[in-house]
Motif scaffolding. Structure first.
Motif, PDB file in Angstrom:
ATOM      1  N   CYS A   1      12.924  15.098  25.973  1.00 10.28           N
ATOM      2  CA  CYS A   1      14.214  14.762  25.378  1.00 10.28           C
ATOM      3  C   CYS A   1      14.317  15.398  23.990  1.00 10.28           C
ATOM      4  O   CYS A   1      13.438  15.212  23.141  1.00 10.28           O
ATOM      5  N   GLU A   2      15.385  16.143  23.754  1.00  8.98           N
ATOM      6  CA  GLU A   2      15.503  16.852  22.479  1.00  8.98           C
ATOM      7  C   GLU A   2      15.823  15.915  21.310  1.00  8.98           C
ATOM      8  O   GLU A   2      15.722  16.314  20.151  1.00  8.98           O
ATOM      9  N   HIS A   3      16.177  14.669  21.598  1.00  6.09           N
ATOM     10  CA  HIS A   3      16.518  13.735  20.528  1.00  6.09           C
ATOM     11  C   HIS A   3      15.306  13.012  19.965  1.00  6.09           C
ATOM     12  O   HIS A   3      15.281  12.676  18.774  1.00  6.09           O
ATOM     13  N   HIS A   4      14.299  12.733  20.807  1.00  7.63           N
ATOM     14  CA  HIS A   4      13.124  11.990  20.355  1.00  7.63           C
ATOM     15  C   HIS A   4      11.813  12.705  20.664  1.00  7.63           C
ATOM     16  O   HIS A   4      10.743  12.228  20.279  1.00  7.63           O
ATOM     17  N   LEU A   5      11.882  13.826  21.386  1.00 10.40           N
ATOM     18  CA  LEU A   5      10.693  14.563  21.830  1.00 10.40           C
ATOM     19  C   LEU A   5       9.744  13.686  22.639  1.00 10.40           C
ATOM     20  O   LEU A   5       8.518  13.847  22.589  1.00 10.40           O
ATOM     21  N   LEU A   6      10.336  12.768  23.391  1.00 12.66           N
ATOM     22  CA  LEU A   6       9.571  12.010  24.378  1.00 12.66           C
ATOM     23  C   LEU A   6       9.891  12.560  25.764  1.00 12.66           C
ATOM     24  O   LEU A   6      11.009  13.018  26.014  1.00 12.66           O
ATOM     25  N   PRO A   7       8.925  12.525  26.672  1.00 16.55           N
ATOM     26  CA  PRO A   7       9.154  13.116  27.995  1.00 16.55           C
ATOM     27  C   PRO A   7      10.184  12.353  28.815  1.00 16.55           C
ATOM     28  O   PRO A   7      10.371  11.145  28.645  1.00 16.55           O
ATOM     29  N   PHE A   8      10.854  13.081  29.695  1.00 14.03           N
ATOM     30  CA  PHE A   8      11.525  12.443  30.824  1.00 14.03           C
ATOM     31  C   PHE A   8      11.038  13.113  32.097  1.00 14.03           C
ATOM     32  O   PHE A   8      10.809  14.320  32.128  1.00 14.03           O
ATOM     33  N   ILE A   9      10.843  12.303  33.113  1.00 15.58           N
ATOM     34  CA  ILE A   9      10.130  12.723  34.322  1.00 15.58           C
ATOM     35  C   ILE A   9      10.929  12.288  35.541  1.00 15.58           C
ATOM     36  O   ILE A   9      11.460  11.173  35.584  1.00 15.58           O
ATOM     37  N   GLY A  10      11.008  13.162  36.532  1.00 18.76           N
ATOM     38  CA  GLY A  10      11.741  12.793  37.733  1.00 18.76           C
ATOM     39  C   GLY A  10      11.686  13.877  38.777  1.00 18.76           C
ATOM     40  O   GLY A  10      10.685  14.607  38.894  1.00 18.76           O
ATOM     41  N   VAL A  11      12.768  13.988  39.537  1.00 20.75           N
ATOM     42  CA  VAL A  11      12.850  14.981  40.599  1.00 20.75           C
ATOM     43  C   VAL A  11      14.213  15.650  40.561  1.00 20.75           C
ATOM     44  O   VAL A  11      15.207  15.077  40.098  1.00 20.75           O
ATOM     45  N   ALA A  12      14.230  16.879  41.064  1.00 19.10           N
ATOM     46  CA  ALA A  12      15.480  17.619  41.236  1.00 19.10           C
ATOM     47  C   ALA A  12      15.664  17.934  42.707  1.00 19.10           C
ATOM     48  O   ALA A  12      14.698  18.255  43.415  1.00 19.10           O
ATOM     49  N   HIS A  13      16.895  17.811  43.182  1.00 18.67           N
ATOM     50  CA  HIS A  13      17.260  18.237  44.528  1.00 18.67           C
ATOM     51  C   HIS A  13      18.210  19.420  44.361  1.00 18.67           C
ATOM     52  O   HIS A  13      19.259  19.302  43.715  1.00 18.67           O
ATOM     53  N   VAL A  14      17.818  20.550  44.923  1.00 18.77           N
ATOM     54  CA  VAL A  14      18.574  21.785  44.702  1.00 18.77           C
ATOM     55  C   VAL A  14      18.932  22.392  46.054  1.00 18.77           C
ATOM     56  O   VAL A  14      18.063  22.544  46.926  1.00 18.77           O
ATOM     57  N   GLY A  15      20.196  22.714  46.240  1.00 22.89           N
ATOM     58  CA  GLY A  15      20.636  23.303  47.499  1.00 22.89           C
ATOM     59  C   GLY A  15      21.694  24.364  47.287  1.00 22.89           C
ATOM     60  O   GLY A  15      22.349  24.415  46.235  1.00 22.89           O
ATOM     61  N   TYR A  16      21.852  25.216  48.294  1.00 22.72           N
ATOM     62  CA  TYR A  16      22.891  26.239  48.219  1.00 22.72           C
ATOM     63  C   TYR A  16      23.350  26.630  49.618  1.00 22.72           C
ATOM     64  O   TYR A  16      22.618  26.464  50.606  1.00 22.72           O
ATOM     65  N   LEU A  17      24.566  27.131  49.689  1.00 18.63           N
ATOM     66  CA  LEU A  17      25.121  27.720  50.909  1.00 18.63           C
ATOM     67  C   LEU A  17      24.983  29.228  50.780  1.00 18.63           C
ATOM     68  O   LEU A  17      25.617  29.844  49.916  1.00 18.63           O
ATOM     69  N   PRO A  18      24.150  29.863  51.607  1.00 16.27           N
ATOM     70  CA  PRO A  18      23.864  31.287  51.419  1.00 16.27           C
ATOM     71  C   PRO A  18      25.099  32.173  51.580  1.00 16.27           C
ATOM     72  O   PRO A  18      26.014  31.867  52.353  1.00 16.27           O
TER      73      PRO A  18
END
Length: 218
Positions: free
Chosen positions: A105-122
């Protein structure tokens, strides 16, 4: 943030008859030079200013570990963006679900952790599957906010892959929210960016959210 592409001699376009064959793009995130010695000294001064006794057992090496840990969190790896001709004309969604992300996090320099779901139509090109995770990692490293991270992934894929649509959902827990302030332990922040057909077509949008699992929990 400034990104650049670098091609080696083997990555430059080659010519076969009248056809131009494009090689993979080397993706680099331009950054200032790091000074780990100065970072360790600054970390020691920071901890001492907060009353941490660095002479105590187990703490003498902490400033160096702290400097190296943040250097790792803030530095993305280079990678080669490999795309292929969509010879079969595949026109359904491609989704990579549950890509682990870690950012700061750019405001406190503490981590944030999670997942991303990324998709596309070719469109005319399809992407090497591991590169969806690489692109997410590229933008996750460095001081960030989740909203910007989500949009940067989608915009970058749109610019470099030119698909018919792109969707990105990021789900993360922010330590600046769970460890301090409101202390909302267990709270998850969800952000999304939809572009092209995934934004304009309701059926494609619904399918994307279903495949990511987000729609099922809504």
């Amino acid at each position: 943030m400034e990104l650049m592409g670098r091609a080696s001699t083997t990555d430059r376009p080659s010519f076969v008859g009248d056809e131009t064959v494009l090689g993979p793009l080397q993706v680099i995130r331009r950054r200032p030079d790091r000074d780990l010695v100065a970072a360790e000294q600054a970390a020691a001064a920071f901890l001492a200013a907060l009353g941490v006794d660095l002479d105590a057992a187990g703490l003498a090496e902490t400033p160096g570990r702290m400097a190296r840990a943040y250097a790792e969190l803030l530095t993305p790896r280079e990678f080669r963006l490999t795309t292929f001709d969509n010879d079969e004309g595949y026109d359904e969604l491609v989704v990579a679900r549950g890509i682990p992300i870690r950012s700061v996090c750019e405001h406190h320099l503490l981590p944030f952790i999670g997942v991303a779901h990324v998709g596309y139509l070719p469109g005319e090109r399809i992407l090497g599957l591991s590169k969806l995770a690489r692109v997410a990692e590229l933008f996750a490293h460095g001081p960030q906010v989740q909203e910007r991270l989500t949009k940067q992934i989608a915009d970058w894929l749109t610019a470099h892959l030119r698909p018919r649509g792109v969707g990105v959902v990021v789900e993360a827990q922010h330590l600046c929210m769970t460890l301090r302030g409101v202390q909302a332990v267990g709270a998850t922040t969800v952000t999304s960016t939809l572009l092209g057909a995934l934004r304009d077509d309701s059926r494609s949008r619904a399918e994307f959210f279903t495949l990511t699992g987000v729609g099922a929990r809504a």
